[in-house]
Design a protein around this motif. Structure first.
Motif, PDB file in Angstrom:
ATOM      1  N   SER A  69      80.669   6.455   5.464  1.00 45.82           N
ATOM      2  CA  SER A  69      81.378   7.414   6.311  1.00 45.82           C
ATOM      3  C   SER A  69      81.377   8.735   5.548  1.00 45.82           C
ATOM      4  O   SER A  69      80.990   8.785   4.371  1.00 45.82           O
ATOM      5  CB  SER A  69      82.834   6.974   6.545  1.00 45.82           C
ATOM      6  N   LYS A  70      81.832   9.788   6.196  1.00 46.13           N
ATOM      7  CA  LYS A  70      81.895  11.079   5.522  1.00 46.13           C
ATOM      8  C   LYS A  70      82.833  11.010   4.322  1.00 46.13           C
ATOM      9  O   LYS A  70      82.514  11.498   3.222  1.00 46.13           O
ATOM     10  CB  LYS A  70      82.376  12.152   6.492  1.00 46.13           C
ATOM     11  N   GLU A  71      83.979  10.364   4.500  1.00 46.51           N
ATOM     12  CA  GLU A  71      84.952  10.246   3.414  1.00 46.51           C
ATOM     13  C   GLU A  71      84.371   9.443   2.247  1.00 46.51           C
ATOM     14  O   GLU A  71      84.511   9.821   1.072  1.00 46.51           O
ATOM     15  CB  GLU A  71      86.225   9.560   3.934  1.00 46.51           C
ATOM     16  N   PHE A  72      83.690   8.340   2.567  1.00 45.52           N
ATOM     17  CA  PHE A  72      83.111   7.487   1.528  1.00 45.52           C
ATOM     18  C   PHE A  72      81.994   8.235   0.786  1.00 45.52           C
ATOM     19  O   PHE A  72      81.892   8.161  -0.440  1.00 45.52           O
ATOM     20  CB  PHE A  72      82.563   6.199   2.146  1.00 45.52           C
ATOM     21  N   TYR A  73      81.173   8.985   1.537  1.00 46.81           N
ATOM     22  CA  TYR A  73      80.077   9.749   0.934  1.00 46.81           C
ATOM     23  C   TYR A  73      80.609  10.691  -0.147  1.00 46.81           C
ATOM     24  O   TYR A  73      80.095  10.713  -1.277  1.00 46.81           O
ATOM     25  CB  TYR A  73      79.325  10.558   1.995  1.00 46.81           C
ATOM     26  N   TYR A  74      81.631  11.487   0.188  1.00 47.19           N
ATOM     27  CA  TYR A  74      82.126  12.471  -0.787  1.00 47.19           C
ATOM     28  C   TYR A  74      82.869  11.802  -1.944  1.00 47.19           C
ATOM     29  O   TYR A  74      82.851  12.308  -3.077  1.00 47.19           O
ATOM     30  CB  TYR A  74      82.982  13.522  -0.089  1.00 47.19           C
ATOM     31  N   LYS A  75      83.464  10.648  -1.683  1.00 48.49           N
ATOM     32  CA  LYS A  75      84.091   9.886  -2.769  1.00 48.49           C
ATOM     33  C   LYS A  75      83.029   9.437  -3.774  1.00 48.49           C
ATOM     34  O   LYS A  75      83.214   9.561  -4.994  1.00 48.49           O
ATOM     35  CB  LYS A  75      84.810   8.671  -2.182  1.00 48.49           C
ATOM     36  N   ILE A  76      81.900   8.940  -3.272  1.00 46.63           N
ATOM     37  CA  ILE A  76      80.812   8.490  -4.150  1.00 46.63           C
ATOM     38  C   ILE A  76      80.135   9.682  -4.826  1.00 46.63           C
ATOM     39  O   ILE A  76      79.797   9.644  -6.007  1.00 46.63           O
ATOM     40  CB  ILE A  76      79.781   7.657  -3.355  1.00 46.63           C
ATOM     41  N   ARG A  77      79.948  10.765  -4.073  1.00 45.82           N
ATOM     42  CA  ARG A  77      79.299  11.950  -4.642  1.00 45.82           C
ATOM     43  C   ARG A  77      80.080  12.506  -5.821  1.00 45.82           C
ATOM     44  O   ARG A  77      79.507  12.992  -6.794  1.00 45.82           O
ATOM     45  CB  ARG A  77      79.131  13.034  -3.573  1.00 45.82           C
ATOM     46  N   GLU A  78      81.423  12.455  -5.725  1.00 44.98           N
ATOM     47  CA  GLU A  78      82.267  13.072  -6.752  1.00 44.98           C
ATOM     48  C   GLU A  78      82.372  12.236  -8.030  1.00 44.98           C
ATOM     49  O   GLU A  78      82.963  12.692  -9.010  1.00 44.98           O
ATOM     50  CB  GLU A  78      83.683  13.301  -6.195  1.00 44.98           C
ATOM     51  N   LEU A  79      81.811  11.047  -8.043  1.00 45.97           N
ATOM     52  CA  LEU A  79      81.983  10.171  -9.205  1.00 45.97           C
ATOM     53  C   LEU A  79      81.481  10.790 -10.500  1.00 45.97           C
ATOM     54  O   LEU A  79      82.042  10.548 -11.567  1.00 45.97           O
ATOM     55  CB  LEU A  79      81.271   8.829  -8.977  1.00 45.97           C
ATOM     56  N   ASP A  80      80.403  11.603 -10.432  1.00 45.12           N
ATOM     57  CA  ASP A  80      79.865  12.152 -11.678  1.00 45.12           C
ATOM     58  C   ASP A  80      80.748  13.244 -12.276  1.00 45.12           C
ATOM     59  O   ASP A  80      80.499  13.712 -13.388  1.00 45.12           O
ATOM     60  CB  ASP A  80      78.424  12.644 -11.499  1.00 45.12           C
ATOM     61  N   ARG A  81      81.794  13.645 -11.532  1.00 48.26           N
ATOM     62  CA  ARG A  81      82.767  14.601 -12.090  1.00 48.26           C
ATOM     63  C   ARG A  81      83.855  13.887 -12.887  1.00 48.26           C
ATOM     64  O   ARG A  81      84.617  14.535 -13.615  1.00 48.26           O
ATOM     65  CB  ARG A  81      83.470  15.387 -10.980  1.00 48.26           C
ATOM     66  N   LYS A  82      83.946  12.576 -12.749  1.00 47.49           N
ATOM     67  CA  LYS A  82      85.020  11.810 -13.377  1.00 47.49           C
ATOM     68  C   LYS A  82      84.700  11.525 -14.847  1.00 47.49           C
ATOM     69  O   LYS A  82      83.547  11.309 -15.217  1.00 47.49           O
ATOM     70  CB  LYS A  82      85.241  10.480 -12.645  1.00 47.49           C
ATOM     71  N   GLU A  83      85.759  11.492 -15.659  1.00 48.98           N
ATOM     72  CA  GLU A  83      85.584  11.237 -17.090  1.00 48.98           C
ATOM     73  C   GLU A  83      84.995   9.867 -17.368  1.00 48.98           C
ATOM     74  O   GLU A  83      84.290   9.675 -18.363  1.00 48.98           O
ATOM     75  CB  GLU A  83      86.927  11.382 -17.825  1.00 48.98           C
ATOM     76  N   ASN A  84      85.276   8.901 -16.499  1.00 49.93           N
ATOM     77  CA  ASN A  84      84.810   7.535 -16.743  1.00 49.93           C
ATOM     78  C   ASN A  84      83.456   7.237 -16.099  1.00 49.93           C
ATOM     79  O   ASN A  84      83.053   6.078 -16.004  1.00 49.93           O
ATOM     80  CB  ASN A  84      85.842   6.522 -16.247  1.00 49.93           C
ATOM     81  N   TYR A  85      82.736   8.298 -15.656  1.00 51.61           N
ATOM     82  CA  TYR A  85      81.443   8.064 -14.998  1.00 51.61           C
ATOM     83  C   TYR A  85      80.465   7.312 -15.907  1.00 51.61           C
ATOM     84  O   TYR A  85      79.750   6.404 -15.469  1.00 51.61           O
ATOM     85  CB  TYR A  85      80.820   9.385 -14.541  1.00 51.61           C
ATOM     86  N   ASP A  86      80.454   7.679 -17.184  1.00 49.54           N
ATOM     87  CA  ASP A  86      79.533   7.029 -18.117  1.00 49.54           C
ATOM     88  C   ASP A  86      79.861   5.553 -18.322  1.00 49.54           C
ATOM     89  O   ASP A  86      79.026   4.789 -18.831  1.00 49.54           O
ATOM     90  CB  ASP A  86      79.543   7.747 -19.474  1.00 49.54           C
ATOM     91  N   ASN A  87      81.066   5.148 -17.933  1.00 43.79           N
ATOM     92  CA  ASN A  87      81.434   3.741 -18.072  1.00 43.79           C
ATOM     93  C   ASN A  87      80.907   2.878 -16.929  1.00 43.79           C
ATOM     94  O   ASN A  87      80.970   1.647 -17.002  1.00 43.79           O
ATOM     95  CB  ASN A  87      82.967   3.600 -18.138  1.00 43.79           C
ATOM     96  N   LEU A  88      80.406   3.521 -15.870  1.00 45.22           N
ATOM     97  CA  LEU A  88      79.818   2.749 -14.791  1.00 45.22           C
ATOM     98  C   LEU A  88      78.579   2.021 -15.297  1.00 45.22           C
ATOM     99  O   LEU A  88      77.855   2.514 -16.161  1.00 45.22           O
ATOM    100  CB  LEU A  88      79.421   3.660 -13.619  1.00 45.22           C
ATOM    101  N   SER A  89      78.320   0.850 -14.738  1.00 42.50           N
ATOM    102  CA  SER A  89      77.136   0.101 -15.148  1.00 42.50           C
ATOM    103  C   SER A  89      75.871   0.784 -14.617  1.00 42.50           C
ATOM    104  O   SER A  89      75.927   1.596 -13.681  1.00 42.50           O
ATOM    105  CB  SER A  89      77.203  -1.329 -14.605  1.00 42.50           C
TER     106      SER A  89
END
Length: 254
Positions: A69-89
């Motif tokens: 959805s539009k909301e889900f898209y922007y939630k996923i897009r913004e992940l690389d702004r988060k401090e814990n992005y590098d912790n993603l597998s």
């Protein structure tokens, strides 16, 4: 125009890998050493996940498709702004990369100067987010391939006489308004094109077989004037302006 006889195959700007997959499907890479590389960390991670974890990737993408959805898209897009992005597998990062690729505006991969993904959502009715047939076929093709994150300049340490190198760099801009070359947070303009030209020359001196695709511009034609230049008609499906898509000429430098 590709040679039928060569030793190892290298593609230092792998992108979508159209030429690699074509050569593989024709059997021209059988029993050959193949190295695919790019400076884009997210892209190379995705290739390695497609190679090593295709079923888990498909499962994740099917889950994303259900939530799209539009909301889900922007939630996923913004992940690389988060401090814990590098912790993603690596699997989670690859899932995100493909999901965004299938749902963003006009298929345009773009990041800002900080390296954050910044393309808005596209208006697709039913995007093919979990294309299992393509992922499994790609995974099969990649099984005996080495996939590396590195600069194109590393090719000088790797390619030897009778090897084949195909360069598909960010194209030199056709005009001042088309200078979108930031497929990562680095630009690829005159200086980088000159560096690529020097690498092209050095490989040729080593008797490596080299082919390059680029834009049909005076700059590129003058730069490579001592080489064979073929004019190729190509279709352009990706442009921010619909009327700019369609047939265009490119050059193939041999």
């Amino acid at each position: 125009l590709f040679p039928r006889e060569f030793d190892s195959y290298y593609e230092p700007f792998i992108g979508g890998g159209a030429v690699f997959f074509e050569l593989f499907s024709k059997g021209l890479l059988k029993n050959k050493k193949v190295i695919l590389s790019d400076i884009n960390k997210e892209l190379i991670n995705t290739y390695n996940v497609v190679k090593n974890n295709p079923y888990e990737l498909i499962s994740n993408l099917e889950n994303y498709k259900k939530q799209h959805s539009k909301e889900f898209y922007y939630k996923i897009r913004e992940l690389d702004r988060k401090e814990n992005y590098d912790n993603l597998s690596n699997l989670e990062k690859a899932t995100r990369f493909i999901y965004l690729n299938k749902t963003y505006f006009n298929g345009l991969y773009s990041v800002n100067k900080k390296g954050y993904f910044n393309t808005p959502i596209g208006s697709y009715k039913n995007p093919n987010i979990a294309d299992s047939d393509v992922i499994l076929s790609a995974s099969e093709a990649l099984q005996d391939v080495e996939i590396l994150q590195q600069s194109f300049k590393e090719i000088l340490k790797q390619a030897k006489q009778s090897d084949l190198v195909y360069f598909d760099p960010p194209y030199y801009p056709l005009n001042e308004t088309s200078n979108f070359t930031s497929y990562d947070s680095n630009c690829f303009l005159e200086d980088e094109q000159f560096e690529l030209f020097e690498v092209f020359n050095k490989l040729t001196d080593k008797k490596v077989k080299v082919i390059q695709s680029n834009s049909d511009t005076n700059f590129i034609r003058k730069l490579y004037k001592k080489y064979t230049i073929k004019t190729i008609n190509a279709n352009r499906f990706i442009n921010s302006k619909g009327n700019k898509r369609g047939k265009i000429t490119e050059v193939l430098i041999l």
